[in-house]
Design an enzyme around this catalytic site. Sequence first.
Site, PDB file in Angstrom:
ATOM      1  N   LYS A 111       0.817  -1.214   0.000  1.00 32.21           N
ATOM      2  CA  LYS A 111       0.000   0.000   0.000  1.00 32.21           C
ATOM      3  C   LYS A 111       0.849   1.262   0.000  1.00 32.21           C
ATOM      4  O   LYS A 111       0.411   2.306  -0.467  1.00 32.21           O
ATOM      5  CB  LYS A 111      -0.970  -0.005   1.183  1.00 32.21           C
ATOM      6  CG  LYS A 111      -2.064  -1.042   1.014  1.00 32.21           C
ATOM      7  CD  LYS A 111      -3.235  -0.834   1.943  1.00 32.21           C
ATOM      8  CE  LYS A 111      -4.356  -1.789   1.566  1.00 32.21           C
ATOM      9  NZ  LYS A 111      -5.447  -1.836   2.519  1.00 32.21           N
ATOM     10  N   LYS A 194      -5.550 -10.241  -5.718  1.00 30.88           N
ATOM     11  CA  LYS A 194      -6.777 -10.553  -4.976  1.00 30.88           C
ATOM     12  C   LYS A 194      -7.872  -9.534  -5.315  1.00 30.88           C
ATOM     13  O   LYS A 194      -7.569  -8.387  -5.697  1.00 30.88           O
ATOM     14  CB  LYS A 194      -6.509 -10.590  -3.475  1.00 30.88           C
ATOM     15  CG  LYS A 194      -6.302  -9.244  -2.831  1.00 30.88           C
ATOM     16  CD  LYS A 194      -6.495  -9.309  -1.311  1.00 30.88           C
ATOM     17  CE  LYS A 194      -6.593  -7.898  -0.750  1.00 30.88           C
ATOM     18  NZ  LYS A 194      -7.248  -7.788   0.508  1.00 30.88           N
ATOM     19  N   LYS A 197     -11.080  -4.019  -2.426  1.00 28.18           N
ATOM     20  CA  LYS A 197     -11.900  -2.807  -2.405  1.00 28.18           C
ATOM     21  C   LYS A 197     -11.153  -1.642  -3.022  1.00 28.18           C
ATOM     22  O   LYS A 197     -11.726  -0.787  -3.662  1.00 28.18           O
ATOM     23  CB  LYS A 197     -12.208  -2.408  -0.953  1.00 28.18           C
ATOM     24  CG  LYS A 197     -13.184  -3.287  -0.230  1.00 28.18           C
ATOM     25  CD  LYS A 197     -13.614  -2.555   1.039  1.00 28.18           C
ATOM     26  CE  LYS A 197     -13.565  -3.458   2.248  1.00 28.18           C
ATOM     27  NZ  LYS A 197     -12.431  -3.213   3.111  1.00 28.18           N
TER      28      LYS A 197
END
Length: 330
Positions: A111, A194, A197
């Site tokens: 991230k 994956k 969101k």
Amino acid sequence: MKRIFSGAQPTGNLHLGNYLGALRNWTQLQHEYESFFCIVDLHALTQPQNPQSLITKTKELAKLYLAAGIDPTVSTIFIQSDVAEHTELTWLLNCQTRIGELERMTQFKEKGRNTERESTGVGLLDYPVLMAADILLYQTDLVPVGEDQKQHLELTRDLAQRFNRDYGETFRIPEPFIPKAGARIMSLSDPTKKMAKSDVDPSGSIGLLDDADIVTRKFKRAVTDSGTEIKFDNTRPAITNLLTIYALLTNQTNEQVENNFAGKGYGQLKSELSEACIAFLQPFQERFHNITDEHLRDILTGGARRARESASQTLDTVKERLGIVGARGI
Ligand code: AQP
């Protein structure tokens, strides 16, 4: 009765991966364990959020928990920021945590990848310590999570063991509960990633509030592998992902699913998968829309009260062990 704790962040649109990897298992486990399910709004702050949208997403997520079948008469459902013990324990644990341990976390590396170190938030680095506090406050035995959270749970265990060793037995050491199937549902547009969101490409995930047309369109456009056979096969991640979703939504074994699709083509798989998904989503969304704000507020207020009772006991012990007793100690 043994305890479970788990949570999800009120960010973006909850997707089928969140449901199949987490929520679905929670609804089953809640009957075997004393359960705490949290809407982890403080975790959401590790990335920039619009305050009004965070409020809306928090409410939406709580309703999704209920629509998924989490029963507030059996489980404690609450919002993380309603229980201040989470942030207080985080500070106490921060002082037991090494920077190197946090810098090694894959999620932090992923991230924070697109951000310069100079502008990466401390919250993103500290996320796993807040998660450890969430879990340890409730003397949790089992944490049902998707594969992506395994490393964070390992750190939680390390911190708990270190604290118990240095200050005396305080925390129960939690175990991960990773489902055999569904622990890592992959993106429909890139099966090497994956379903997430935060993915900027919305076509990769099926939102739990997507309508039937969108669901059909997304499955129709889903990436497939070369070859024609419809079988579970680790070397063909796209088809395996679609079959996994189908098996979980229809409660069938892998073998039953393979038999069902023997001799059929990708088009048939995608259309049966869309039908199965819509058949699951329609009653789910109906339940979601029928929950009133008033009812939800009552559930969350009661949940926070119950959570606080439990969390404050652990926090008091931790502070006592550390010599943080305030004026009482004078
Ligand atoms: N693709 C997935 N397959 C299976 N389980 C998954 N989970 C997340 N993605 C998948 C599990 O869902 C729970 C709640 O996740 P979260 O709200 O904490 O978000 P996350 O783990 O950061 O993953 P998201 O939802 O995809 O968001 P981003 O894009 O921010 O990473 C967890 O138990 C998680 O394991």
